[in-house]
Every structure is written in C-alpha cells, then in structure tokens.
Design a protein around this motif. Sequence first.
Motif, PDB file in Angstrom:
ATOM      1  N   MET A   1       0.850  -1.202   0.000  1.00 27.93           N
ATOM      2  CA  MET A   1       0.000   0.000   0.000  1.00 27.93           C
ATOM      3  C   MET A   1       0.880   1.245   0.000  1.00 27.93           C
ATOM      4  N   VAL A   2       0.499   2.235  -0.773  1.00 29.17           N
ATOM      5  CA  VAL A   2       1.255   3.474  -0.864  1.00 29.17           C
ATOM      6  C   VAL A   2       1.044   4.308   0.393  1.00 29.17           C
ATOM      7  N   ALA A   3       2.141   4.828   0.961  1.00 33.62           N
ATOM      8  CA  ALA A   3       2.046   5.691   2.139  1.00 33.62           C
ATOM      9  C   ALA A   3       1.758   7.116   1.677  1.00 33.62           C
ATOM     10  N   ASP A   4       0.481   7.450   1.561  1.00 35.09           N
ATOM     11  CA  ASP A   4       0.112   8.750   1.013  1.00 35.09           C
ATOM     12  C   ASP A   4      -1.013   9.426   1.789  1.00 35.09           C
ATOM     13  N   VAL A   5      -1.255   8.982   3.015  1.00 32.45           N
ATOM     14  CA  VAL A   5      -2.318   9.562   3.839  1.00 32.45           C
ATOM     15  C   VAL A   5      -1.692  10.299   5.025  1.00 32.45           C
ATOM     16  N   PHE A   6      -2.173  11.496   5.277  1.00 31.69           N
ATOM     17  CA  PHE A   6      -1.751  12.245   6.459  1.00 31.69           C
ATOM     18  C   PHE A   6      -2.829  12.116   7.532  1.00 31.69           C
ATOM     19  N   LEU A   7      -2.438  11.585   8.674  1.00 32.73           N
ATOM     20  CA  LEU A   7      -3.351  11.476   9.802  1.00 32.73           C
ATOM     21  C   LEU A   7      -3.326  12.776  10.596  1.00 32.73           C
ATOM     22  N   VAL A   8      -4.491  13.284  10.936  1.00 31.27           N
ATOM     23  CA  VAL A   8      -4.607  14.427  11.833  1.00 31.27           C
ATOM     24  C   VAL A   8      -5.260  13.914  13.103  1.00 31.27           C
ATOM     25  N   ILE A   9      -4.501  13.882  14.185  1.00 33.06           N
ATOM     26  CA  ILE A   9      -5.003  13.360  15.453  1.00 33.06           C
ATOM     27  C   ILE A   9      -5.395  14.543  16.328  1.00 33.06           C
ATOM     28  N   GLY A  10      -6.679  14.636  16.627  1.00 25.22           N
ATOM     29  CA  GLY A  10      -7.236  15.773  17.344  1.00 25.22           C
ATOM     30  C   GLY A  10      -8.131  16.563  16.419  1.00 25.22           C
ATOM     31  N   ALA A  11      -9.435  16.589  16.738  1.00 24.18           N
ATOM     32  CA  ALA A  11     -10.409  17.198  15.825  1.00 24.18           C
ATOM     33  C   ALA A  11     -10.993  18.488  16.373  1.00 24.18           C
ATOM     34  N   GLY A  12     -10.210  19.192  17.198  1.00 26.65           N
ATOM     35  CA  GLY A  12     -10.614  20.524  17.612  1.00 26.65           C
ATOM     36  C   GLY A  12     -10.430  21.514  16.481  1.00 26.65           C
ATOM     37  N   SER A  13     -10.518  22.786  16.794  1.00 34.73           N
ATOM     38  CA  SER A  13     -10.474  23.802  15.736  1.00 34.73           C
ATOM     39  C   SER A  13      -9.159  23.774  14.967  1.00 34.73           C
ATOM     40  N   ILE A  14      -8.033  23.564  15.668  1.00 32.31           N
ATOM     41  CA  ILE A  14      -6.754  23.574  14.968  1.00 32.31           C
ATOM     42  C   ILE A  14      -6.580  22.300  14.141  1.00 32.31           C
ATOM     43  N   GLY A  15      -7.028  21.164  14.668  1.00 24.51           N
ATOM     44  CA  GLY A  15      -6.961  19.931  13.889  1.00 24.51           C
ATOM     45  C   GLY A  15      -7.800  20.021  12.633  1.00 24.51           C
ATOM     46  N   GLN A  16      -8.983  20.596  12.752  1.00 20.60           N
ATOM     47  CA  GLN A  16      -9.842  20.764  11.580  1.00 20.60           C
ATOM     48  C   GLN A  16      -9.214  21.706  10.560  1.00 20.60           C
ATOM     49  N   ARG A  17      -8.562  22.759  11.038  1.00 26.59           N
ATOM     50  CA  ARG A  17      -7.892  23.683  10.119  1.00 26.59           C
ATOM     51  C   ARG A  17      -6.796  22.946   9.349  1.00 26.59           C
ATOM     52  N   HIS A  18      -5.981  22.171  10.057  1.00 31.70           N
ATOM     53  CA  HIS A  18      -4.911  21.443   9.380  1.00 31.70           C
ATOM     54  C   HIS A  18      -5.480  20.448   8.364  1.00 31.70           C
ATOM     55  N   ALA A  19      -6.570  19.784   8.720  1.00 28.04           N
ATOM     56  CA  ALA A  19      -7.176  18.823   7.795  1.00 28.04           C
ATOM     57  C   ALA A  19      -7.664  19.528   6.530  1.00 28.04           C
ATOM     58  N   ARG A  20      -8.306  20.678   6.690  1.00 22.29           N
ATOM     59  CA  ARG A  20      -8.768  21.438   5.522  1.00 22.29           C
ATOM     60  C   ARG A  20      -7.593  21.873   4.660  1.00 22.29           C
TER      61      ARG A  20
END
Length: 310
Positions: A1-20
């Motif tokens: 499997m290709v390693a191409d996913v970024f995990l964002v651990i923590g779904a508060g406001s800053i985690g959501q910003r990084h995910a976006r």
Amino acid sequence: MVADVFLVIGAGSIGQRHARNLAALDQKVDLIPYRDFDADAVAKRTDVAGVIIATATPIRLSLIALCAAQDWPFYVEKPLGWTKDQIADIYAAAAPVADRSMVGFMMRYHPTVRALAQLDLSDIYSFAFEIGHDVRQWRQNWSFAQSYASDAEGGGVLLDLCHELDIAHCLFPAAAIASATSLDHPVFAGVDFATRISLAAPLGTVAMDYLSPVSLRKGQLRGTGQIIDLDLLAPAFTRDVGAGPQTTAFDFDRNDMFLAVMADFIAIATGQSPSDNPLMPRLSAVRASCDLIAEAWQARQFTGQVDVAF
C-alpha cells in the motif's frame, strides 16, 4: 500500500484547520478525534505519510513515541511541553524522525517576522513584544473552564500564546529568561491569565494576556541606529534609521501561514525540497526555543490575581 495519507489526530479547531489545509494542498487526509484514537489500530496502518498531532499538550509524548517507532514524520502543535524535562523526553523519543518533523511555530511564516529576520538587528539593545485577547471571545460555543487552557498543568496564557517568545528567540537567539511575573484567577489558581517575561542580552520583554478587550499583537525594537515598530495584525512595520519613518505593509491572510507551514511539512515528510524559509521550524532545529518556553513557564512568579467573570 502506498504511504500517502496524512493522519490528523485531534479534531478541535486547529486539527480541523490542518485537515482542511492538507486537503487544499491535494493530500489525502484522515481526521481522527482523540477520543476515537486507537494506538494499536493506527500502528498497523501502512498508508501513513505523516502525522499531525493537534491534541492537548500533556498527551503528545505517547503520540510522538508512536510516530518515531513507525518511522512516521510528524507535525506537532506548540508548545512541546512546559518543563525542560518534558522537552528532553520528547526529543529523546523523537530522535529517529526529528529531522523530518516540525513544531507548529507557524508565526515563523508571518511576512513581518520573515522581513525582520532579514534585517541587521545587531544594534538592538531593547525589544518588546505583546499579544492580548479576551479569552472569552475566542470562539463560539467554547468554554474556557472546560478547555485545556484552564488547566494549571499545560494551560495558561504563556503556553497558549507562546509564539511571541519564539519570535523573540528567532530574532535574538542569545536572549535568556531573566524572570516571569504572572497573574492568575480566584477560580483558576496557578493558571496565568497575564504574564510578562523579562529577557536579557538584549534587554527584552514578552507580554501575553487573556484579558485585552481589543485584540493586539505588537512589538517595538530599539537600536543605536534604528527604531522599529510593528503590528502583526495589520500587518506592517515602521522603521526609522534617522532619515524619517518608512512603513512596509503586507498583503496577508492568517491562513496563509498555516498553508505555508503545512506545505513545508508535506515536503520534508515525503522527501521533497521545502521552501527557502530560513526560519522553518524543523524539530531538529527548534530545541532552544522549546527550552526557552519551558524555562519561562518554570520561572513564573504569581504576584496577584485578576477577577473577570466567566
């Protein structure tokens, strides 16, 4: 499997910003609320390109150790910790991936900070940075009392708004903590609501508070050959070398910094060339700044209280 996913651990406001922002930068993203985080399950994944740690400060060491064990580069929000022993433990755990990981000192991508870092500041004998904002106005449907910020261990304004201390270190690497004076609150003992840090070589102060009714983020630099005044919210700075003040203003959106720092993390995590920002907060390069923040926190002396209603 290709390693191409970024995990964002923590779904508060800053985690959501990084995910976006990761998605805006054309990356695959898996946003995981910390309450749903399963370390054993995550450790079995073979698709992970990197990890963004956007959790409360006290629980980051175990996540960093997991990343290092899996050889996953990580981006961790600031501050790394609030004691020098914690910083030492994190650096020991992160050693295998330290050169491919980053700390979230995103103000190093602020155009005013980058412009100041390019100036000759060797004549500066005095500086002051200040940031203030009423913590009760931060976000809708957000409670200070129920947040990390109200915890005496890992909360408080010095840790929350430590970017200015990092900026001071970037511009004046020799500056050392002389003292730190704080005010707490009758309901939140040991949680600093206002802190003023004194530094030496050159003489400097860094002040931060949860109290200002008007948001502010300003600085002053005084030298034998120049004076500089800056407003990081405008953003602009005015410099006078004796021939009259000259103001430099910048076209700026706050999220630009988050996008830029995340683009650099993607680059170093995937073996590409990052930007040419000399202040890039690679984990292996920011130990002194992380230690400085911890030293300031450990030096706090509470001299009074502020009684604001919550």
